[in-house]
Design a protein around this motif. Structure first.
Motif, PDB file in Angstrom:
ATOM      1  N   GLY A 193      50.150  47.818  33.168  1.00 43.89           N
ATOM      2  CA  GLY A 193      51.034  48.860  32.668  1.00 43.89           C
ATOM      3  C   GLY A 193      51.712  48.389  31.405  1.00 43.89           C
ATOM      4  O   GLY A 193      51.637  47.207  31.043  1.00 43.89           O
ATOM      5  N   TYR A 245      55.258  44.709  35.168  1.00 41.72           N
ATOM      6  CA  TYR A 245      55.066  45.949  35.919  1.00 41.72           C
ATOM      7  C   TYR A 245      54.234  45.728  37.185  1.00 41.72           C
ATOM      8  O   TYR A 245      54.108  46.641  38.002  1.00 41.72           O
ATOM      9  CB  TYR A 245      54.335  46.993  35.065  1.00 41.72           C
ATOM     10  CG  TYR A 245      55.216  47.835  34.160  1.00 41.72           C
ATOM     11  CD1 TYR A 245      56.498  47.429  33.801  1.00 41.72           C
ATOM     12  CD2 TYR A 245      54.754  49.047  33.653  1.00 41.72           C
ATOM     13  CE1 TYR A 245      57.286  48.207  32.961  1.00 41.72           C
ATOM     14  CE2 TYR A 245      55.540  49.835  32.817  1.00 41.72           C
ATOM     15  CZ  TYR A 245      56.795  49.415  32.475  1.00 41.72           C
ATOM     16  OH  TYR A 245      57.570  50.190  31.651  1.00 41.72           O
ATOM     17  N   ALA A 246      53.635  44.568  37.334  1.00 39.56           N
ATOM     18  CA  ALA A 246      52.700  44.354  38.455  1.00 39.56           C
ATOM     19  C   ALA A 246      53.441  44.174  39.769  1.00 39.56           C
ATOM     20  O   ALA A 246      54.585  43.715  39.804  1.00 39.56           O
ATOM     21  CB  ALA A 246      51.834  43.128  38.185  1.00 39.56           C
ATOM     22  N   ASP A 247      52.778  44.547  40.858  1.00 42.36           N
ATOM     23  CA  ASP A 247      53.244  44.192  42.196  1.00 42.36           C
ATOM     24  C   ASP A 247      52.075  43.529  42.922  1.00 42.36           C
ATOM     25  O   ASP A 247      50.933  43.579  42.447  1.00 42.36           O
ATOM     26  CB  ASP A 247      53.768  45.427  42.936  1.00 42.36           C
ATOM     27  CG  ASP A 247      52.667  46.424  43.278  1.00 42.36           C
ATOM     28  OD1 ASP A 247      51.692  46.039  43.953  1.00 42.36           O
ATOM     29  OD2 ASP A 247      52.772  47.599  42.876  1.00 42.36           O
ATOM     30  N   PRO A 248      52.348  42.882  44.059  1.00 40.91           N
ATOM     31  CA  PRO A 248      51.281  42.122  44.713  1.00 40.91           C
ATOM     32  C   PRO A 248      50.063  42.958  45.116  1.00 40.91           C
ATOM     33  O   PRO A 248      48.933  42.455  45.088  1.00 40.91           O
ATOM     34  CB  PRO A 248      51.982  41.543  45.949  1.00 40.91           C
ATOM     35  CG  PRO A 248      53.416  41.427  45.538  1.00 40.91           C
ATOM     36  CD  PRO A 248      53.667  42.632  44.675  1.00 40.91           C
ATOM     37  N   ALA A 249      50.270  44.221  45.469  1.00 41.12           N
ATOM     38  CA  ALA A 249      49.118  45.053  45.836  1.00 41.12           C
ATOM     39  C   ALA A 249      48.250  45.331  44.608  1.00 41.12           C
ATOM     40  O   ALA A 249      47.012  45.253  44.674  1.00 41.12           O
ATOM     41  CB  ALA A 249      49.595  46.362  46.472  1.00 41.12           C
ATOM     42  N   MET A 250      48.888  45.618  43.478  1.00 38.68           N
ATOM     43  CA  MET A 250      48.139  45.838  42.240  1.00 38.68           C
ATOM     44  C   MET A 250      47.404  44.563  41.827  1.00 38.68           C
ATOM     45  O   MET A 250      46.251  44.615  41.384  1.00 38.68           O
ATOM     46  CB  MET A 250      49.112  46.231  41.111  1.00 38.68           C
ATOM     47  CG  MET A 250      49.767  47.590  41.269  1.00 38.68           C
ATOM     48  SD  MET A 250      51.236  47.789  40.182  1.00 38.68           S
ATOM     49  CE  MET A 250      50.490  47.670  38.559  1.00 38.68           C
ATOM     50  N   GLU A 284      40.745  41.088  42.405  1.00 34.47           N
ATOM     51  CA  GLU A 284      39.533  41.160  43.229  1.00 34.47           C
ATOM     52  C   GLU A 284      38.369  41.742  42.416  1.00 34.47           C
ATOM     53  O   GLU A 284      37.261  41.199  42.387  1.00 34.47           O
ATOM     54  CB  GLU A 284      39.817  42.036  44.465  1.00 34.47           C
ATOM     55  CG  GLU A 284      38.720  42.048  45.477  1.00 34.47           C
ATOM     56  CD  GLU A 284      39.057  41.189  46.680  1.00 34.47           C
ATOM     57  OE1 GLU A 284      38.411  41.362  47.702  1.00 34.47           O
ATOM     58  OE2 GLU A 284      39.981  40.341  46.576  1.00 34.47           O
ATOM     59  N   ALA A 287      49.739  36.657  45.452  1.00 41.04           N
ATOM     60  CA  ALA A 287      48.660  37.626  45.669  1.00 41.04           C
ATOM     61  C   ALA A 287      47.395  37.207  44.918  1.00 41.04           C
ATOM     62  O   ALA A 287      46.279  37.351  45.438  1.00 41.04           O
ATOM     63  CB  ALA A 287      49.113  39.016  45.241  1.00 41.04           C
TER      64      ALA A 287
END
Lengths: 315, 315
Positions: free
Chosen positions: B151, B186-191, B197, B225
């Motif tokens: 982002g 802007y990142a989070d662990p799910a992103m 991956e 992550a």
């Protein structure tokens, strides 16, 4: 390996108890009520409002009974208190609190220093609390909170086997729920994953909550590791208040607003309106001038891309 | 589900480049050499010492060539620099740097605003750098660093498909390695888990590094992550310097010493002596008085239970 995450998680606000008890400031009861009402309006549905301990020990929390009575008027709110002993539990039952959290320190040295009891004496006290609760026909749930679960500033290492033994003993003594706390900020994500995995195998859904301090910056990473184990409830303090008596100036509890942002950004529903939480933080910060606050989101603000539509808070 | 973690990971120190470029202070070259030598003595083996950009644009980094020459004298140290264009790459090749990192912004709006080029024009420039490197018979590796991968403060959302297309294009153009950066926090662990991956499926071991900012407190959770995906190299800045030009006062890069603590506590070998890193941080803090520093470990200190025996640093 992509992790899977739960769809929902609960942030239990403990700033009024774990936060305020370690600050010098004594917040007026009216301010605390404003805090509780605003937290409820922001979507928080589990709030620890104080502790039933003698006022001479913690004058910051002397108004706990009045706060429980106030908080019980807010719809859908689960009101919890901390109780160190049977006397406190009797007060909690009389107050009509929904939940009482009994701290037990898995570090024997810490337990003797802070509670003047061995961990097993605390377990025995929990059995007396359960008997008192049942005799009163009350519905106040009992949560045994196993602290210093990842190490202790006094004792050093705390054996995971002893942590789990005490957790089982709390359940056997009649605790409805148990939780694990990194009281001094010694945990790392690998430790959290390993211990919560074993604890969940023992307690299942009765393992209710994870309590992490951000003393060394790993608070949210530790939450993530517990979340990946399936834990869906976390204690946090608005503005990260709480501190650590053994490390002056160090960060305290995980900041509620930062945790709400992490979970919300990950698409995990917390029911929270982060904008309202940030407004409340600003108001509380005004009351706590001179105290050290923590948390990162308040400085940077939400990302442009962050979109949360908390149905509960809007309702 | 218990996560598995790699046995080793590398912290690439980028404080002398990404950190210093965003501070007002211009650190004397002698101080920078002291920093590089002390970081090496603490076990750091990958250090980004500066950027080959015109001195009028970044006077803080005007001594990059001299720093490369100095850093090359330290045994076993991989010396990297940032280069925005072919001219910078020619300087990097001439300097004998081991690695040059070419920033590409996946956000077209950010790319035009910061680099005055579209992302695909940067890809074309990388092809020219590769040709120049090969023509010179030089061994300076080329890393394409895809920024604003999660982002952008200008554009808002950045499509993951576009991030991956550009990453593939960089490899096709001759980049030896690629990396992904959360430039604006802007990142989070799910992103992070989802994007890394997919990126690993494309680039494999050529996906070299993760670069996370701690702007909103998720820096270490995001590292975790990525680590769980198998990424084993992370950029970080001593004392978390770096900041975010779009959020004054906000945290910058992940703090090297906090990251070293997290990895070390988890039993992941970084080869780093955290005590030496903390001493170096204190020295650098003295040079940067008036600048905002970040990081948590320096306030609280290592846990009593922390035991790391970094063979490399002791050697």
């Amino acid at each position: 390996m992509t992790s899977t995450y739960p769809r929902r998680a609960v942030i239990r606000e403990v700033g009024l108890r774990d936060g305020l008890q370690s600050l010098q400031a004594i917040l007026p009861t009216a301010h605390k009520k404003t805090w509780i009402a605003a937290a409820h309006a922001a979507g928080q549905r589990e709030i620890e409002v104080g502790s039933f301990v003698p006022a001479r020990l913690l004058p910051q929390l002397a108004d706990t009974a009045e706060l429980v009575a106030f908080a019980r008027t807010l719809p859908g709110l689960s009101v919890s208190v901390l109780v160190p002993n049977l006397r406190g539990a009797q007060d909690a039952i009389a107050s009509g609190a929904d939940l009482m959290v009994v701290p037990l320190s898995a570090s024997h040295a810490h337990s003797l220093a802070n509670l003047r009891k061995t961990p097993d004496e605390v377990v025995a006290e929990v059995a007396r609390m359960r008997a008192a609760r049942d005799a009163a026909g009350a519905r106040t749930l009992i949560e045994g909170g196993v602290g210093t679960a990842f190490g202790c500033t006094i004792q050093g290492a705390v054996d995971a086997g002893e942590v789990l033994r005490l957790m089982q003993a709390l359940l056997d003594a009649g605790a409805d729920r148990v939780s694990l706390a990194d009281t001094v900020g010694y945990a790392d994500p690998a430790m959290v994953g390993a211990l919560f995995e074993r604890a969940l195998a023992i307690a299942g859904e009765r393992l209710w909550c994870g309590h992490f301090h951000d003393t060394r910056g790993l608070g949210l990473a530790n939450v993530l590791a517990a979340l990946q184990c399936g834990v869906t409830r976390f204690d946090a303090c608005l503005a990260g208040i709480g501190g650590c008596p053994h490390a002056p100036g160090a960060s305290g509890n995980v900041a509620s607003e930062d945790l709400a942002y992490m979970l919300g950004s990950m698409g995990i529903d917390t029911g929270l309106d982060i904008g309202r939480l940030l407004s409340l933080r600003a108001e509380v910060a005004g009351w706590l001038q001179g105290e050290t606050l923590h948390g990162t989101l308040a400085r940077a603000g939400l990302p442009r891309t962050f979109a949360a539509a908390p149905a509960r808070a809007a309702a």
